[in-house]
Design an enzyme around this catalytic site. Sequence first.
Site, PDB file in Angstrom:
ATOM      1  N   ALA A  62       6.030  -9.559  -4.312  1.00  0.00           N
ATOM      2  CA  ALA A  62       4.600  -9.706  -4.609  1.00  0.00           C
ATOM      3  C   ALA A  62       3.988  -8.313  -4.693  1.00  0.00           C
ATOM      4  O   ALA A  62       4.521  -7.346  -4.128  1.00  0.00           O
ATOM      5  CB  ALA A  62       3.911 -10.544  -3.535  1.00  0.00           C
TER       6      ALA A  62
ATOM      7  N   GLY B 245      10.073  49.161  13.753  1.00  0.00           N
ATOM      8  CA  GLY B 245       9.729  48.443  14.966  1.00  0.00           C
ATOM      9  C   GLY B 245       8.548  49.095  15.664  1.00  0.00           C
ATOM     10  O   GLY B 245       8.367  50.311  15.611  1.00  0.00           O
ATOM     11  N   GLY B 246       7.714  48.278  16.317  1.00  0.00           N
ATOM     12  CA  GLY B 246       6.563  48.824  17.032  1.00  0.00           C
ATOM     13  C   GLY B 246       5.516  49.375  16.095  1.00  0.00           C
ATOM     14  O   GLY B 246       5.166  48.767  15.088  1.00  0.00           O
ATOM     15  N   ASP B 247       5.007  50.555  16.426  1.00  0.00           N
ATOM     16  CA  ASP B 247       4.002  51.236  15.604  1.00  0.00           C
ATOM     17  C   ASP B 247       4.647  52.474  14.991  1.00  0.00           C
ATOM     18  O   ASP B 247       5.305  53.249  15.693  1.00  0.00           O
ATOM     19  CB  ASP B 247       2.798  51.640  16.454  1.00  0.00           C
ATOM     20  CG  ASP B 247       1.722  52.318  15.619  1.00  0.00           C
ATOM     21  OD1 ASP B 247       0.812  51.612  15.149  1.00  0.00           O
ATOM     22  OD2 ASP B 247       1.809  53.547  15.417  1.00  0.00           O
TER      23      ASP B 247
ATOM     24  N   ASP C 290       0.815  -1.216   0.000  1.00  0.00           N
ATOM     25  CA  ASP C 290       0.000   0.000   0.000  1.00  0.00           C
ATOM     26  C   ASP C 290       0.851   1.271   0.000  1.00  0.00           C
ATOM     27  O   ASP C 290       0.518   2.248  -0.683  1.00  0.00           O
ATOM     28  CB  ASP C 290      -0.925   0.002   1.222  1.00  0.00           C
ATOM     29  CG  ASP C 290      -1.988  -1.087   1.149  1.00  0.00           C
ATOM     30  OD1 ASP C 290      -2.339  -1.487   0.021  1.00  0.00           O
ATOM     31  OD2 ASP C 290      -2.464  -1.526   2.211  1.00  0.00           O
TER      32      ASP C 290
ATOM     33  N   ASP D  65      14.860  49.424   9.992  1.00  0.00           N
ATOM     34  CA  ASP D  65      15.811  49.881  11.000  1.00  0.00           C
ATOM     35  C   ASP D  65      16.205  48.739  11.929  1.00  0.00           C
ATOM     36  O   ASP D  65      15.772  47.600  11.770  1.00  0.00           O
ATOM     37  CB  ASP D  65      15.272  51.086  11.773  1.00  0.00           C
ATOM     38  CG  ASP D  65      13.939  50.806  12.439  1.00  0.00           C
ATOM     39  OD1 ASP D  65      13.798  49.729  13.039  1.00  0.00           O
ATOM     40  OD2 ASP D  65      13.045  51.672  12.371  1.00  0.00           O
TER      41      ASP D  65
ATOM     42  N   LYS E  72      18.511  52.860  12.578  1.00  0.00           N
ATOM     43  CA  LYS E  72      18.150  53.775  13.664  1.00  0.00           C
ATOM     44  C   LYS E  72      18.079  53.048  14.998  1.00  0.00           C
ATOM     45  O   LYS E  72      17.579  51.948  15.103  1.00  0.00           O
ATOM     46  CB  LYS E  72      16.797  54.434  13.382  1.00  0.00           C
ATOM     47  CG  LYS E  72      16.794  55.299  12.145  1.00  0.00           C
ATOM     48  CD  LYS E  72      15.466  55.966  11.935  1.00  0.00           C
ATOM     49  CE  LYS E  72      15.182  56.980  12.998  1.00  0.00           C
ATOM     50  NZ  LYS E  72      13.951  57.734  12.756  1.00  0.00           N
TER      51      LYS E  72
ATOM     52  N   GLY F  95      11.995  43.274  24.498  1.00  0.00           N
ATOM     53  CA  GLY F  95      10.647  42.821  24.815  1.00  0.00           C
ATOM     54  C   GLY F  95      10.026  41.951  23.739  1.00  0.00           C
ATOM     55  O   GLY F  95      10.139  42.235  22.552  1.00  0.00           O
TER      56      GLY F  95
ATOM     57  N   PRO G 256       6.813  44.734  18.298  1.00  0.00           N
ATOM     58  CA  PRO G 256       7.940  44.895  19.217  1.00  0.00           C
ATOM     59  C   PRO G 256       9.049  43.865  19.097  1.00  0.00           C
ATOM     60  O   PRO G 256      10.075  44.009  19.747  1.00  0.00           O
ATOM     61  CB  PRO G 256       7.265  44.792  20.588  1.00  0.00           C
ATOM     62  CG  PRO G 256       6.055  43.955  20.359  1.00  0.00           C
ATOM     63  CD  PRO G 256       5.595  44.247  18.968  1.00  0.00           C
TER      64      PRO G 256
ATOM     65  N   ILE H 180       4.011  55.961  16.710  1.00  0.00           N
ATOM     66  CA  ILE H 180       4.315  56.185  18.127  1.00  0.00           C
ATOM     67  C   ILE H 180       5.831  56.250  18.274  1.00  0.00           C
ATOM     68  O   ILE H 180       6.514  55.221  18.266  1.00  0.00           O
ATOM     69  CB  ILE H 180       3.710  55.087  19.019  1.00  0.00           C
ATOM     70  CG1 ILE H 180       2.178  55.116  18.910  1.00  0.00           C
ATOM     71  CG2 ILE H 180       4.134  55.276  20.480  1.00  0.00           C
ATOM     72  CD1 ILE H 180       1.463  54.102  19.762  1.00  0.00           C
TER      73      ILE H 180
END
EC number: 2.1.1.107
Length: 457
Positions: free
Chosen positions: A44, A301-303, A22, A248, A270, A411, A225, A306
């Site tokens: 076989a 990185g991050g937002d 099989d 960055d 940066k 983090g 993050p 911000i």
Amino acid sequence: MDHLPIFCQLRDRDCLIVGGGDVAERKARLLLDAGARLTVNALAFIPQFTAWADAGMLTLVEGPFDESLLDTCWLAIAATDDDALNQRVSEAAESRRIFCNVVDAPKAASFIMPSIIDRSPLMVAVSSGGTSPVLARLLREKLESLLPLHLGQVAKYAGQLRGRVKQQFATMGERRRFWEKLFVNDRLAQSLANNDQKAITETTEQLINEPLDHRGEVVLVGAGPGDAGLLTLKGLQQIQQADVVVYDRLVSDDIMNLIRRDADRVFVGKRAGYHCVPQEEINQILLREAQKGKRVVRLKGGDPFIFGRGGEELETLCNAGIPFSVVPGITAASGCSAYSGIPLTHRDYAQSVRLITGHLKTGGELDWENLAAEKQTLVFYMGLNQAATIQQKLIEYGMPGEMPVAIVENGTAVTQRVIDGTLTQLGELAQQMNSPSLIIIGRVVGLRDKLNWFSNH
């Protein structure tokens, strides 16, 4: 990467399967589908092999394995229930420099067979490197549900259009934008599925003759993050469609590995207090690449809105008439606090949270009196070098010296490190940490011992 994924052209090429049960039958189906000229050797055979042989689809060699069967082979598969025989087949193939798969014994094999999603000519292969075939199968089933059955027809039709598209559109960027429009056009996909030639022609002509916007575009993408799992789905889609990615230092290697392989990567380096590339030059890089008609992703990185100077970059693009969009990211305050077991707000301890830049330069003075108030959480970005000043000012304006503080380094990454203490220790604690780090100050830090989940995983 332990294995290089390749797709072999086996049509009309000699291949050998040793085994007649099989498992061998399942492998034979794959090789027959690929157009291989197949020989099967076993003591076989199950009835399916006999039926295939009677139909002229393959050749059966009944009897013990003989190494001479490999003499004309391109590829071999050992699929018996005899480990010693499988090993012998593998060694004989290896001595002839023939790739050999050994069923259920990846270490004895020179290649492994992935789980396959067949939308020919589009093929998707999923492999766990032989370590967990069940996991590979589960992933294949998930992908099967995501990929429409008619996707292969769209891919095949695209192949028929390549010559015309190359003539119609002069640059690679124009062609890519055309193909992206075509592949997401639901009407064309449905017309191909229904074999509606009139609708296929009408839709194709409309797509080809629509004017393309020759300007490039810039997408500001927040990478989050650190943990690649925190990158948004839309962010992932954008970095995989980019011609150029300007990034960055805070973008993790795991996220960089998700970028399209043929995209240009521009590092602007940066980090807190140091800028390898001045901000104005970064603005001009984005502008210059977009003016070439490229799709540019500014990956931060991050937002990006911000403390990411994303607004300044977009102002430059706006003034030059370059289209842009923004994909928000999980900011460091949210990610680092969550992965440290520190809720930024809490009914009993903090009714507000303040995000503050730690860049206390150029004579700018923060509103320390309001920052020192109770019932709030302070999060200082890029504040490591100013920790002693932050400590002094907050105590000077009335914040208790025993106020809990925490510093989070790297983090959400596997290398995350967190130390906590009191406000009177902040300057001393900062000397033990490295950038990038985030400072969290407030009563909520006291919940860390109870709510810390990440370090336990």
